[in-house]
Design an enzyme around this catalytic site. Structure first.
Site, PDB file in Angstrom:
ATOM      1  N   LYS A  13       7.170   7.021  -3.259  1.00 56.50           N
ATOM      2  CA  LYS A  13       6.483   8.316  -3.375  1.00 56.50           C
ATOM      3  C   LYS A  13       6.461   9.050  -2.034  1.00 56.50           C
ATOM      4  O   LYS A  13       6.779  10.221  -1.959  1.00 56.50           O
ATOM      5  CB  LYS A  13       5.014   8.124  -3.829  1.00 56.50           C
ATOM      6  N   ARG A  88      -5.092   8.725  -8.521  1.00 53.41           N
ATOM      7  CA  ARG A  88      -4.808   7.318  -8.791  1.00 53.41           C
ATOM      8  C   ARG A  88      -5.684   6.779  -9.913  1.00 53.41           C
ATOM      9  O   ARG A  88      -5.569   5.608 -10.274  1.00 53.41           O
ATOM     10  CB  ARG A  88      -5.060   6.485  -7.541  1.00 53.41           C
ATOM     11  N   ARG A 127       8.754  -2.639   4.595  1.00 51.55           N
ATOM     12  CA  ARG A 127       8.285  -1.301   5.002  1.00 51.55           C
ATOM     13  C   ARG A 127       7.690  -1.366   6.405  1.00 51.55           C
ATOM     14  O   ARG A 127       6.942  -2.286   6.735  1.00 51.55           O
ATOM     15  CB  ARG A 127       7.233  -0.796   4.016  1.00 51.55           C
ATOM     16  N   ARG A 160       2.008  -2.620   7.610  1.00 52.76           N
ATOM     17  CA  ARG A 160       0.631  -2.325   7.218  1.00 52.76           C
ATOM     18  C   ARG A 160      -0.079  -3.591   6.742  1.00 52.76           C
ATOM     19  O   ARG A 160       0.511  -4.424   6.065  1.00 52.76           O
ATOM     20  CB  ARG A 160       0.619  -1.286   6.091  1.00 52.76           C
ATOM     21  N   ARG A 171      -2.484  -5.009  -5.293  1.00 48.76           N
ATOM     22  CA  ARG A 171      -2.304  -3.555  -5.449  1.00 48.76           C
ATOM     23  C   ARG A 171      -1.507  -3.238  -6.707  1.00 48.76           C
ATOM     24  O   ARG A 171      -1.745  -2.224  -7.364  1.00 48.76           O
ATOM     25  CB  ARG A 171      -1.605  -2.988  -4.212  1.00 48.76           C
TER      26      ARG A 171
HETATM   27  P1  ADP Z   1       5.076   4.616  -1.587  1.00 55.41           P
HETATM   28  O1  ADP Z   1       4.749   5.885  -0.848  1.00 55.41           O
HETATM   29  O2  ADP Z   1       5.336   4.859  -3.049  1.00 55.41           O
HETATM   30  O3  ADP Z   1       4.080   3.524  -1.366  1.00 55.41           O
HETATM   31  P2  ADP Z   1       7.301   4.424   0.319  1.00 55.41           P
HETATM   32  O4  ADP Z   1       7.917   5.791   0.209  1.00 55.41           O
HETATM   33  O5  ADP Z   1       6.519   4.144   1.538  1.00 55.41           O
HETATM   34  O6  ADP Z   1       6.436   4.081  -1.023  1.00 55.41           O
HETATM   35  O7  ADP Z   1       8.474   3.348   0.139  1.00 55.41           O
HETATM   36  C1  ADP Z   1       8.216   1.951   0.217  1.00 55.41           C
HETATM   37  C2  ADP Z   1       9.306   1.247   1.021  1.00 55.41           C
HETATM   38  O8  ADP Z   1      10.540   1.280   0.290  1.00 55.41           O
HETATM   39  C3  ADP Z   1       9.584   1.929   2.366  1.00 55.41           C
HETATM   40  O9  ADP Z   1       9.898   0.927   3.293  1.00 55.41           O
HETATM   41  C4  ADP Z   1      10.795   2.824   2.079  1.00 55.41           C
HETATM   42  O10 ADP Z   1      11.581   3.052   3.252  1.00 55.41           O
HETATM   43  C5  ADP Z   1      11.551   2.030   1.016  1.00 55.41           C
HETATM   44  N1  ADP Z   1      12.202   2.882   0.015  1.00 55.41           N
HETATM   45  C6  ADP Z   1      11.749   4.047  -0.510  1.00 55.41           C
HETATM   46  N2  ADP Z   1      12.610   4.538  -1.434  1.00 55.41           N
HETATM   47  C7  ADP Z   1      13.621   3.638  -1.505  1.00 55.41           C
HETATM   48  C8  ADP Z   1      14.832   3.553  -2.284  1.00 55.41           C
HETATM   49  N3  ADP Z   1      15.143   4.488  -3.194  1.00 55.41           N
HETATM   50  N4  ADP Z   1      15.614   2.462  -2.103  1.00 55.41           N
HETATM   51  C9  ADP Z   1      15.288   1.507  -1.204  1.00 55.41           C
HETATM   52  N5  ADP Z   1      14.189   1.522  -0.439  1.00 55.41           N
HETATM   53  C10 ADP Z   1      13.363   2.573  -0.576  1.00 55.41           C
HETATM   54  P1  AMP Z   2      -1.009   4.497   0.048  1.00 58.56           P
HETATM   55  O1  AMP Z   2      -0.753   4.909   1.454  1.00 58.56           O
HETATM   56  O2  AMP Z   2      -0.853   5.655  -0.917  1.00 58.56           O
HETATM   57  O3  AMP Z   2      -0.215   3.300  -0.372  1.00 58.56           O
HETATM   58  O4  AMP Z   2      -2.553   4.098  -0.042  1.00 58.56           O
HETATM   59  C1  AMP Z   2      -3.068   2.993   0.682  1.00 58.56           C
HETATM   60  C2  AMP Z   2      -4.453   2.653   0.190  1.00 58.56           C
HETATM   61  O5  AMP Z   2      -5.347   3.767   0.403  1.00 58.56           O
HETATM   62  C3  AMP Z   2      -4.585   2.346  -1.302  1.00 58.56           C
HETATM   63  O6  AMP Z   2      -4.245   1.007  -1.608  1.00 58.56           O
HETATM   64  C4  AMP Z   2      -6.076   2.638  -1.524  1.00 58.56           C
HETATM   65  O7  AMP Z   2      -6.891   1.609  -1.018  1.00 58.56           O
HETATM   66  C5  AMP Z   2      -6.305   3.862  -0.643  1.00 58.56           C
HETATM   67  N1  AMP Z   2      -6.040   5.115  -1.393  1.00 58.56           N
HETATM   68  C6  AMP Z   2      -5.079   6.030  -1.155  1.00 58.56           C
HETATM   69  N2  AMP Z   2      -5.141   7.037  -2.038  1.00 58.56           N
HETATM   70  C7  AMP Z   2      -6.172   6.757  -2.875  1.00 58.56           C
HETATM   71  C8  AMP Z   2      -6.738   7.370  -4.018  1.00 58.56           C
HETATM   72  N3  AMP Z   2      -6.228   8.526  -4.511  1.00 58.56           N
HETATM   73  N4  AMP Z   2      -7.790   6.773  -4.621  1.00 58.56           N
HETATM   74  C9  AMP Z   2      -8.304   5.636  -4.137  1.00 58.56           C
HETATM   75  N5  AMP Z   2      -7.822   4.972  -3.101  1.00 58.56           N
HETATM   76  C10 AMP Z   2      -6.757   5.518  -2.454  1.00 58.56           C
END
Ligand code: ADP
Ligand code: AMP
Length: 214
Positions: A13, A88, A127, A160, A171
């Site tokens: 995302k 969420r 990541r 993280r 999660r």
């Molecule tokens: P989210 O925001 O949904 O938690 P991220 O955008 O941070 O996810 O992506 C999670 C991990 O996967 C990151 O390390 C990112 O670089 C990698 N990633 C994202 N999209 C892809 C893809 N299409 N193929 C492979 N790795 C990806």
């Molecule tokens: P993210 O960076 O989107 O993966 O979010 C990391 C963490 O932040 C999540 O696992 C939740 O603990 C908290 N968080 C982020 N967005 C929300 C939301 N919309 N509602 C509740 N918790 C959130």
């Protein structure tokens, strides 16, 4: 254009939201980034959020909804925004819909980045995140130019706390219980778009642009 990114943690995302924000010149709003910036800054909001985040739980709606509604009422949001990590829960989605309704507005698209759980676990372990600017990398799929250093701002990258394997599983469970029902919610609103998030980063982006328009 107002866009919501849906999908499991690690589905991509944030990666796609950044690209969307750049292309369509709208702000990328990540509630996770806002919480992490508050934790880093030692604010009261950050202290409230930290214990939930570290355990892979959601921060309570009463904290999160107000924070997000404040953010989208700022001036830079007048031409739209891309929401990453919000809503969420169903109450979060309902509050967003109601707040927009009051202003005669609505979301345009909810983009679900679809990735099965098996692939998620791999992605999260690799990541690396920049807490300063929110940029995200992957050690294998999207490495930074210099190991451990953010291309965008030069700060150091971290694994993280909540990306450690034991928390990722938690999660994912929280995602299936509380967030996945939003797919049906936005499908009923008629704005759901599903993309195959297992493809490469650029291909996923092309699929999204094909829907949003060039
Ligand atoms: P989210 O925001 O949904 O938690 P991220 O955008 O941070 O996810 O992506 C999670 C991990 O996967 C990151 O390390 C990112 O670089 C990698 N990633 C994202 N999209 C892809 C893809 N299409 N193929 C492979 N790795 C990806
Ligand atoms: P993210 O960076 O989107 O993966 O979010 C990391 C963490 O932040 C999540 O696992 C939740 O603990 C908290 N968080 C982020 N967005 C929300 C939301 N919309 N509602 C509740 N918790 C959130």
């Amino acid at each position: 254009m107002k866009i919501i990114m849906l999908g499991a943690p690690g589905a991509g995302k944030g990666t796609q939201a950044k690209k969307i924000a750049e292309k369509y010149k709208i702000p990328h709003i990540s509630t996770g980034d806002i919480f992490r910036a508050n934790i880093k800054g030692g604010t009261e909001l950050g202290m409230k959020a930290k214990s939930y985040m570290d355990q892979g739980q959601l921060v309570p709606d009463d904290v999160t909804i107000g924070m997000l509604l404040d953010r989208i009422s700022q001036d830079d949001c007048q031409n739209g925004y891309v929401l990453d990590g919000f809503p969420r829960t169903i109450p979060q989605a309902q509050s967003l819909t109601a707040a927009l309704n009051e202003r005669g507005e609505k979301m345009d698209y909810a983009v679900d980045v679809d990735v099965p759980d098996e692939a998620i676990v791999n992605r999260m372990g690799g990541r690396r995140a920049c807490v300063k600017c929110g940029a995200t990398y992957h050690v294998a799929f999207n490495p930074p130019k210099a190991e451990g250093i953010c291309d965008a701002c030069g700060d150091s990258l971290v694994l993280r706390e909540d990306d450690k394997p034991e928390t990722v599983q938690k999660r994912l469970t929280v995602y299936h219980d509380q967030t996945q029902p939003l797919i049906e919610y936005y499908s009923k609103e008629g704005i759901l778009v599903t993309v195959d998030g297992t493809k490469g980063l650029n291909e996923v982006f092309e699929d999204i642009v094909a829907v949003l328009g060039a």
